[in-house]
Design an enzyme around this catalytic site. Sequence first.
Site, mmCIF file in Angstrom:
data_model
loop_
_atom_site.group_PDB
_atom_site.id
_atom_site.type_symbol
_atom_site.label_atom_id
_atom_site.label_comp_id
_atom_site.label_asym_id
_atom_site.label_seq_id
_atom_site.Cartn_x
_atom_site.Cartn_y
_atom_site.Cartn_z
ATOM 1 N N TYR A 195 0.817 -1.280 -0.127
ATOM 2 C CA TYR A 195 0.140 0.061 -0.020
ATOM 3 C C TYR A 195 0.813 1.309 0.133
ATOM 4 O O TYR A 195 1.799 1.405 1.121
ATOM 5 C CB TYR A 195 -0.868 -0.093 1.275
ATOM 6 C CG TYR A 195 -1.722 1.113 1.347
ATOM 7 C CD1 TYR A 195 -2.306 1.932 0.126
ATOM 8 C CD2 TYR A 195 -2.303 1.470 2.801
ATOM 9 C CE1 TYR A 195 -2.889 3.052 0.539
ATOM 10 C CE2 TYR A 195 -3.080 2.657 2.882
ATOM 11 C CZ TYR A 195 -3.611 3.323 1.527
ATOM 12 O OH TYR A 195 -4.577 4.364 1.706
ATOM 13 N N LYS A 250 -1.971 -1.504 -3.747
ATOM 14 C CA LYS A 250 -2.726 -0.329 -3.754
ATOM 15 C C LYS A 250 -1.931 0.961 -4.205
ATOM 16 O O LYS A 250 -1.342 1.083 -3.032
ATOM 17 C CB LYS A 250 -3.847 -0.354 -2.449
ATOM 18 C CG LYS A 250 -4.518 0.912 -2.680
ATOM 19 C CD LYS A 250 -5.485 1.465 -1.491
ATOM 20 C CE LYS A 250 -6.069 2.795 -1.587
ATOM 21 N NZ LYS A 250 -6.698 2.903 -0.287
#
Length: 293
Positions: free
Chosen positions: A130, A158
Amino acid sequence: MHGTGPPLVTPFDAEGALDEAALRDLVGWVEARGVDFLVPCGSNSEAELMTAAERARTVEVVADEATVPVLAGTGSPGLTETLEATDAAADAGADAALVVTPFYYGHSMATHEEYYTSVADAAEVPVYLYSVPAYTNVKLDPDTIATLAEHPNIGGMKDSSGDVQTFQRTQRRVADLDFDLMVGSGGVLSQALAAGGSGGVLALANVAPEATTAIYEAHDAGDHERARELTAACVELNYAVTGGYSVPGLKYAMRERGAPAGHVRSPHRPVDADAKARLDDLLAEFAALRDDL
């Protein structure tokens, strides 16, 4: 993970306590509107304002209620806390763990590579990277991501940088690997999908899940023009509930739509009258768009 999912907001009651009943209702609310997976304890979940026990309980409640996969946020600045949270999420029923880049102290890309390798080696569920530079001042570079993508227990990423060029450079490096590259910025969803992304973890999917689902489905059906048009139609609402008014604005907009978003937790404060008026206008625009989805 493929498709679109919300970094699910955490409903708190008026005293700031976790509202488990509202959280269960919220899972049903977003699932009924087409999301493909759920992400409890992400940035829009106010996870950094929660205790470790609250995070673990939130993941447990969401995993118990959900009928779609659960990607639980488990990252902290230090390895020990992240390993403990990842173990707790796995025990609670999460399908995978979303681990933010270590923040507060500055680290080299080599250090981030070592950190993620340690987490993935120990985790019982797949680990997703992330990268959210706006909050951490850290942006994972494409070569580091490509190296980590070869780890058998790192399933994807992400990317909340909003940088489509870097997203494309990363996708070129992982295209031949079993690696889900997801965008974290709803304003560039169609562009990221066109670049080869597998989906998005989007604040917008909390308040307008019908739209994010429609964008993904249009792209998947080959109607890229419609995907671009729908993304453009949601740009202002997306900005308002992220960079504009942040979590307080997001929760206000959700409540106006009937979603059990609950209250924000201090030091967040409710949005003011001007923000409410702007959000009301954007929600009216979205209501008109929703009739065409």
